[in-house]
Write a protein that holds these residues in place. Sequence first.
Motif, PDB file in Angstrom:
ATOM      1  N   GLY A 139       0.830  -1.196   0.000  1.00  0.00           N
ATOM      2  CA  GLY A 139       0.000   0.000   0.000  1.00  0.00           C
ATOM      3  C   GLY A 139       0.861   1.241   0.000  1.00  0.00           C
ATOM      4  N   GLY A 140       0.389   2.275   0.663  1.00  0.00           N
ATOM      5  CA  GLY A 140       1.138   3.514   0.722  1.00  0.00           C
ATOM      6  C   GLY A 140       0.287   4.748   0.551  1.00  0.00           C
ATOM      7  N   GLY A 141      -1.039   4.567   0.522  1.00  0.00           N
ATOM      8  CA  GLY A 141      -1.916   5.715   0.419  1.00  0.00           C
ATOM      9  C   GLY A 141      -2.191   6.169  -1.000  1.00  0.00           C
ATOM     10  N   TRP A 142      -2.092   5.245  -1.970  1.00  0.00           N
ATOM     11  CA  TRP A 142      -2.417   5.603  -3.349  1.00  0.00           C
ATOM     12  C   TRP A 142      -3.922   5.813  -3.485  1.00  0.00           C
ATOM     13  CZ3 TRP A 142       1.066   6.155  -7.457  1.00  0.00           C
ATOM     14  CH2 TRP A 142       2.400   5.881  -7.141  1.00  0.00           C
ATOM     15  N   ASP A 143      -4.299   6.866  -4.211  1.00  0.00           N
ATOM     16  CA  ASP A 143      -5.716   7.198  -4.366  1.00  0.00           C
ATOM     17  C   ASP A 143      -6.471   6.110  -5.111  1.00  0.00           C
ATOM     18  OD1 ASP A 143      -5.379   9.602  -3.083  1.00  0.00           O
ATOM     19  OD2 ASP A 143      -5.164  10.778  -4.925  1.00  0.00           O
ATOM     20  N   ALA A 144      -7.692   5.866  -4.675  1.00  0.00           N
ATOM     21  CA  ALA A 144      -8.618   5.008  -5.381  1.00  0.00           C
ATOM     22  C   ALA A 144      -9.686   5.868  -6.052  1.00  0.00           C
ATOM     23  CB  ALA A 144      -9.261   4.011  -4.417  1.00  0.00           C
ATOM     24  N   LEU A 145     -10.511   5.230  -6.866  1.00  0.00           N
ATOM     25  CA  LEU A 145     -11.622   5.921  -7.517  1.00  0.00           C
ATOM     26  C   LEU A 145     -12.860   5.864  -6.626  1.00  0.00           C
ATOM     27  CD1 LEU A 145     -11.157   4.369 -11.077  1.00  0.00           C
ATOM     28  CD2 LEU A 145     -10.387   6.634 -10.324  1.00  0.00           C
ATOM     29  N   VAL A 146     -13.817   6.733  -6.889  1.00  0.00           N
ATOM     30  CA  VAL A 146     -15.121   6.700  -6.228  1.00  0.00           C
ATOM     31  C   VAL A 146     -16.179   6.660  -7.321  1.00  0.00           C
ATOM     32  CG1 VAL A 146     -16.706   7.878  -4.668  1.00  0.00           C
ATOM     33  CG2 VAL A 146     -14.245   7.976  -4.241  1.00  0.00           C
ATOM     34  N   ASP A 147     -17.047   5.639  -7.283  1.00  0.00           N
ATOM     35  CA  ASP A 147     -18.035   5.491  -8.354  1.00  0.00           C
ATOM     36  C   ASP A 147     -19.224   6.436  -8.148  1.00  0.00           C
ATOM     37  OD1 ASP A 147     -19.769   4.330  -6.489  1.00  0.00           O
ATOM     38  OD2 ASP A 147     -19.432   2.281  -7.187  1.00  0.00           O
ATOM     39  N   ASN A 148     -20.187   6.343  -9.054  1.00  0.00           N
ATOM     40  CA  ASN A 148     -21.318   7.265  -9.032  1.00  0.00           C
ATOM     41  C   ASN A 148     -22.202   7.101  -7.794  1.00  0.00           C
ATOM     42  OD1 ASN A 148     -20.563   8.386 -11.479  1.00  0.00           O
ATOM     43  ND2 ASN A 148     -21.831   6.986 -12.690  1.00  0.00           N
ATOM     44  N   GLU A 149     -22.071   5.967  -7.113  1.00  0.00           N
ATOM     45  CA  GLU A 149     -22.851   5.743  -5.900  1.00  0.00           C
ATOM     46  C   GLU A 149     -22.043   6.008  -4.637  1.00  0.00           C
ATOM     47  OE1 GLU A 149     -24.918   2.031  -5.904  1.00  0.00           O
ATOM     48  OE2 GLU A 149     -25.506   2.207  -8.006  1.00  0.00           O
ATOM     49  N   GLY A 150     -20.861   6.606  -4.816  1.00  0.00           N
ATOM     50  CA  GLY A 150     -20.043   6.968  -3.670  1.00  0.00           C
ATOM     51  C   GLY A 150     -19.229   5.835  -3.077  1.00  0.00           C
ATOM     52  N   ARG A 151     -19.045   4.755  -3.833  1.00  0.00           N
ATOM     53  CA  ARG A 151     -18.300   3.608  -3.318  1.00  0.00           C
ATOM     54  C   ARG A 151     -16.864   3.644  -3.818  1.00  0.00           C
ATOM     55  NH1 ARG A 151     -22.505  -0.774  -5.591  1.00  0.00           N
ATOM     56  NH2 ARG A 151     -21.864   0.432  -7.430  1.00  0.00           N
ATOM     57  N   PRO A 152     -15.896   3.311  -2.972  1.00  0.00           N
ATOM     58  CA  PRO A 152     -14.504   3.309  -3.425  1.00  0.00           C
ATOM     59  C   PRO A 152     -14.214   2.118  -4.338  1.00  0.00           C
ATOM     60  CG  PRO A 152     -14.638   2.501  -1.172  1.00  0.00           C
ATOM     61  CD  PRO A 152     -16.029   2.951  -1.551  1.00  0.00           C
ATOM     62  N   GLN A 153     -13.446   2.369  -5.391  1.00  0.00           N
ATOM     63  CA  GLN A 153     -13.096   1.340  -6.364  1.00  0.00           C
ATOM     64  C   GLN A 153     -11.605   1.426  -6.668  1.00  0.00           C
ATOM     65  OE1 GLN A 153     -15.352  -0.839  -7.435  1.00  0.00           O
ATOM     66  NE2 GLN A 153     -17.152   0.165  -6.533  1.00  0.00           N
TER      67      GLN A 153
END
Length: 379
Positions: free
Chosen positions: A270-284
Amino acid sequence: MQADVIILGGGIAGLATALELARAGMAVTLVEAGVPGAQASSANAGSLHAQIPHDPFRTLGPEWARRFQPAIQLFIASIDLWRGLEADLGADLEIRFGGGLLVAVNEAEMAEIQICAAIEREAGLDVELIGRDALRALAPYLSPRAVGGAFAGIEGKANPLLVAPAYTSAARAAGVRIVSGAGPASLAADGETYVVSAGGQNWRAPRVVIAAGSESGRLAAQLGTPLAIDAVAIQVSVTEPAAPLVPHLVYCASQKLTLKQAKNGSLLIGGGWDALVDNEGRPQVDPVNLAANLKVALAMVPALASLNLVRSWAAFVNGTEDWMPIIGPLPGHNNAHVCFVPWMGFTGGPAAARLTADMVLGRAPSLPVPVESFLPRAL
C-alpha cells in the motif's frame, strides 16, 4: 435503562472507548451505522506506525513535523498498549514488532530522513539512522538502490480483520450494548441530555462520544463545531503467501509505499495511493495507481516479482490536512467528546480511546501525551 454515555461509531476508536468506559462502571450504548469494524478499521493494511509520515513531511516541511510531535507521542503510547492487547482482549491479533524502515534511494532523501529523525527523537521516539552497509545487513531483501534509512524498532503490524471483532466481543462481555445497522445518525442537545437518532430510534444520555470516523465532522457540526475531516479513498493489495522475506514494516521516502508480510506469508502493498469513487459513492480500485504502486514495490523489493497478486481493494480512510488527532470535548459541550485519529487511526485508536475515557470519567490523563494539543477546534 438509560445509558450513562452513548458512543457514536463502531470502529476501533469507538469500540475501545466503549470498553474502557464499561470497565470503569459506566452503562454504555454504542450506535454503529453498519457492522462494527467494517469500515477503515478492518480495510486498512494493519501498520503500527510511529515515524513521521514522509509524504506530508515533503509537502508541509519541518515546521509541520515539529507541530506533529504530540501525535508521535500518542503513537508511542498507543503501540505500548498494542503490546498488551492480545492478553487484554483474549485473542490472537497476529501482532508482530519487527521494527519499521524508512528507506532512502539517494543522498537528498537521506538528508530529509535525518531531519525527520532529529524531530522524532525530540518527541521521544527511538530512531536509528543507518547507512548502506548496515541497511544491507538488516534488510537484504531491499534493492541495491537503497542507500540508507531510519529504523524505529517499536513499529510493527497486526491483522485488522481480527482486531475489531476481538474488541466487539470484549465490549459485549463488559456489558456494552451495541446497536449495529442503525444507519446514519443525527445528534442534538436537549438541555443536559444528548439525543442520538438513527433508523427511527432515539437514545438519550448525559454524555456522548463521537468516534464515527469521517462522519465525526458532520456530527460535531450538529453541536455547533464543524470539524475539517475528510473521507479519502485509497487502495491496498495483497500477494499470495510466500516464504519469510520481509520482517519489517517498510516505507519509501521517495514515493508512496508501505510493505509488510503477514503471519500467513502474504505481503501487503500500500502507501496511500488514491482510489476511484463510483457514481454511488463507493470506493473502487484505480488500475493506473495500482500499477504505479506495484512498480514502486518491485523497485524496492525485487523478489516480489515472483509472486502473484491475489486481491486489491479500495476503502475510505479518515483524514485531516494537518494530520493531527482530535480528542476531547467540543467547545461549549463539556460532555460531548470527539475521539478521532486521522490517517493512522489503526495505530492510534487504543491510546485515543484511553485518553477519551479519562476525560469522560473526569480523571487525569493516564498516558504521557500532551492532550491539550488535540482539543477540538472549530473550522
